[in-house]
Structure formats: structure tokens, C-alpha cells
Design an enzyme around this catalytic site. Structure first.
Site, PDB file in Angstrom:
ATOM      1  N   LEU A 101       0.883  -1.167   0.000  1.00  0.00           N
ATOM      2  CA  LEU A 101       0.000   0.000   0.000  1.00  0.00           C
ATOM      3  C   LEU A 101       0.919   1.215   0.000  1.00  0.00           C
ATOM      4  O   LEU A 101       2.001   1.169   0.609  1.00  0.00           O
ATOM      5  CB  LEU A 101      -0.879   0.025   1.257  1.00  0.00           C
ATOM      6  CG  LEU A 101      -1.987  -1.020   1.368  1.00  0.00           C
ATOM      7  CD1 LEU A 101      -2.731  -0.863   2.704  1.00  0.00           C
ATOM      8  CD2 LEU A 101      -2.972  -0.907   0.215  1.00  0.00           C
ATOM      9  N   ASP A 102       0.514   2.285  -0.669  1.00  0.00           N
ATOM     10  CA  ASP A 102       1.327   3.497  -0.672  1.00  0.00           C
ATOM     11  C   ASP A 102       1.481   4.018   0.752  1.00  0.00           C
ATOM     12  O   ASP A 102       0.646   3.747   1.617  1.00  0.00           O
ATOM     13  CB  ASP A 102       0.651   4.590  -1.521  1.00  0.00           C
ATOM     14  CG  ASP A 102       0.591   4.203  -2.989  1.00  0.00           C
ATOM     15  OD1 ASP A 102       1.417   3.393  -3.428  1.00  0.00           O
ATOM     16  OD2 ASP A 102      -0.301   4.734  -3.686  1.00  0.00           O
ATOM     17  N   ILE A 103       2.499   4.846   0.938  1.00  0.00           N
ATOM     18  CA  ILE A 103       2.768   5.395   2.283  1.00  0.00           C
ATOM     19  C   ILE A 103       1.569   6.199   2.812  1.00  0.00           C
ATOM     20  O   ILE A 103       1.289   6.219   4.005  1.00  0.00           O
ATOM     21  CB  ILE A 103       4.079   6.231   2.261  1.00  0.00           C
ATOM     22  CG1 ILE A 103       4.527   6.570   3.676  1.00  0.00           C
ATOM     23  CG2 ILE A 103       3.958   7.464   1.392  1.00  0.00           C
ATOM     24  CD1 ILE A 103       5.972   7.009   3.788  1.00  0.00           C
ATOM     25  N   LYS A 189      -5.125   5.568  -7.658  1.00  0.00           N
ATOM     26  CA  LYS A 189      -4.834   7.004  -7.865  1.00  0.00           C
ATOM     27  C   LYS A 189      -4.757   7.322  -9.361  1.00  0.00           C
ATOM     28  O   LYS A 189      -5.286   8.340  -9.819  1.00  0.00           O
ATOM     29  CB  LYS A 189      -3.517   7.373  -7.184  1.00  0.00           C
ATOM     30  CG  LYS A 189      -3.616   7.345  -5.667  1.00  0.00           C
ATOM     31  CD  LYS A 189      -2.269   7.625  -5.051  1.00  0.00           C
ATOM     32  CE  LYS A 189      -2.313   7.422  -3.555  1.00  0.00           C
ATOM     33  NZ  LYS A 189      -0.990   7.232  -2.979  1.00  0.00           N
TER      34      LYS A 189
END
Ligand code: URA
Length: 235
Positions: A101-103, A189
Site C-alpha cells: 500500500l502506498d505510504i 490514484k
């Protein structure tokens, strides 16, 4: 752990049979033959031998779900020394996250030391569904949602059709449920950038049949029997 229990857990023999083997002087701990039943061994430090062959414990894998907070990276270690998802789990097992998962994404991430299950969950052919709740800028109209439902081309890649539905909309943004079965970098995104409704907040709520439920942000728990059974049932 008692020596005969260690032997049984290492698959040498039943506990009763192991006791006989100990009494027969066939078992060594480190460099010494042990004939005492109930001799305590340290499962991490001691080496146990039966007839000169090393025994090692057969351990079940562990499966953990974490509700990842913001600012945490989804790797085992980070070159910039940022906190990782593994740092949040108290265990001496060598676990790693299943996918990323992205930060700045929160929510469900699985961690395990089971490579086989990891491969199954990650393999594109398995098409494991992942569901996210995205807060996006503005409110996409029907035509824009349809673009995501049809799938989009991104450079040379194609993002497969996504399931998208608006849960709520406010004056400036809306909350959208998104389900995809691929795991490309920044996929959600990129999808919403494409329709000019950038993602402001992103949270993953499920991976396959595993659901985050009410697990608080920053907390983790071991998967229950049913959940592990589901993971093992993936072909
Ligand atoms: N899609 C994204 O854009 N980010 C994530 O962290 C997961 C899916």
C-alpha cells in the site's frame, strides 16, 4: 519445551515413542546424550539430534492483518529508515507484507511468512479482488465512472474494468467504493487522475474474502481459523 514434545513437533515420532528413544540414549541435545524425560530444550538455541540426525521444529506459518496507518511503508526494511509495517508487529518470525500500500494509503495489509500463500494472493491469474474506499475530489459523473468500468489504457498497460460506486457525495468531494483485481503501483490514484477526480484519501477494506472490519488503525490481529482456511483454499 520438554524434549519429547520437541521431538514430536519435529515429526520424529509420537511423544510416547520419543520418550522411549530418549531412554534408549538415541537423543542428543547439543553435544550431550540426554536420557532424562522432560529435559527442557530451548527451541531457538538448542540443537536436537536423533541417531545423529538433526531435528527441526515444523512450524505453522503465521498470518496477520494490520490496519496500516499513514506514513508507514509497506516493506520489510526501508533505505530511508522510515517505519515499516513489519515494525508494527511484535513477532520473532520473519514476516513480510503481501503486496504494497502506498505510504499515504491506510487499511488492510496482510503479513505472513508463508511464501506459497503470498504467491497465490499476488499472482495476476488469481484475480483476487481488493476493495478500497477512496475520497476523491469532486463528484465523478456517470460517463466518467463508465470509463473506469470499461478499463483504461495507461501507457502500454491496460487496467482491467473496475467496480465503482459512489457511496456519498459532499460539496467538494465524494466517497467511492472501488474494487479491482490487479495490484499495479498507484492503480487507484492513476484511475481517478484519469477522470480528473484525484484521490485525496485511500483506505483498503478487503483482500479476497479477508475483511478489515472494525480493526482500529495501527492495530493488528492474527487471522482466525476461517480466514486461514480461505487463504489455504486458494488454488
Ligand atoms: N492504489 C493506489 O493508488 N494506492 C494504493 O496504495 C493501493 C492501490
Amino acid at each position: 519445551m520438554r524434549l519429547q514434545k520437541y521431538m514430536a513437533h519435529a515429526g520424529a515420532a509420537s511423544r510416547r515413542k520419543s520418550e522411549e528413544m530418549i531412554l534408549e540414549g538415541r537423543v542428543k541435545v547439543n553435544n550431550n546424550i540426554v536420557t532424562e524425560l522432560g529435559f527442557k530444550v530451548d527451541e531457538y538455541k538448542d540443537r536436537v539430534y536423533l541417531d545423529g540426525r538433526r531435528l527441526t521444529l515444523v512450524k505453522d506459518s503465521i498470518y496477520v492483518m494490520l490496519n496500516k496507518p499513514l506514513g508507514i511503508v509497506s516493506t520489510v526494511s526501508d533505505e530511508k529508515d522510515r517505519k515499516t509495517v513489519v515494525d508494527l508487529i511484535e513477532t520473532d518470525r520473519r514476516i513480510y507484507p503481501v503486496g504494497r500500500l502506498d505510504i499515504d494509503t491506510t487499511g488492510l495489509i496482510l503479513l505472513t511468512d508463508d511464501g506459497d500463500i503470498t504467491n497465490k494472493l499476488m499472482h495476476p491469474s488469481k484475480e483476487i479482488k481488493k476493495t478500497y474506499i477512496a475520497t476523491v475530489d469532486g463528484t465523478p459523473n456517470k460517463r466518467e465512472l463508465q470509463i473506469l468500468r470499461n478499463g483504461i489504457k495507461v501507457g502500454r498497460e491496460t487496467f482491467a474494468p473496475a467496480e465503482v460506486s459512489i457511496l456519498k457525495n459532499f460539496e467538494n468531494d465524494s466517497i467511492i467504493k472501488v474494487t479491482i483485481h490487479e495490484g499495479r503501483n498507484h492503480q487507484v490514484k492513476i484511475m481517478f487522475d484519469r477522470i480528473n477526480h484525484p484521490v485525496k484519501k485511500l483506505k483498503r477494506i478487503s483482500v479476497g474474502e479477508i475483511e478489515l472490519g472494525g480493526l482500529e488503525i495501527g492495530n493488528y490481529r492474527f487471522l482466525n481459523k476461517e480466514e486461514v482456511k480461505y487463504l489455504k483454499s486458494l488454488k
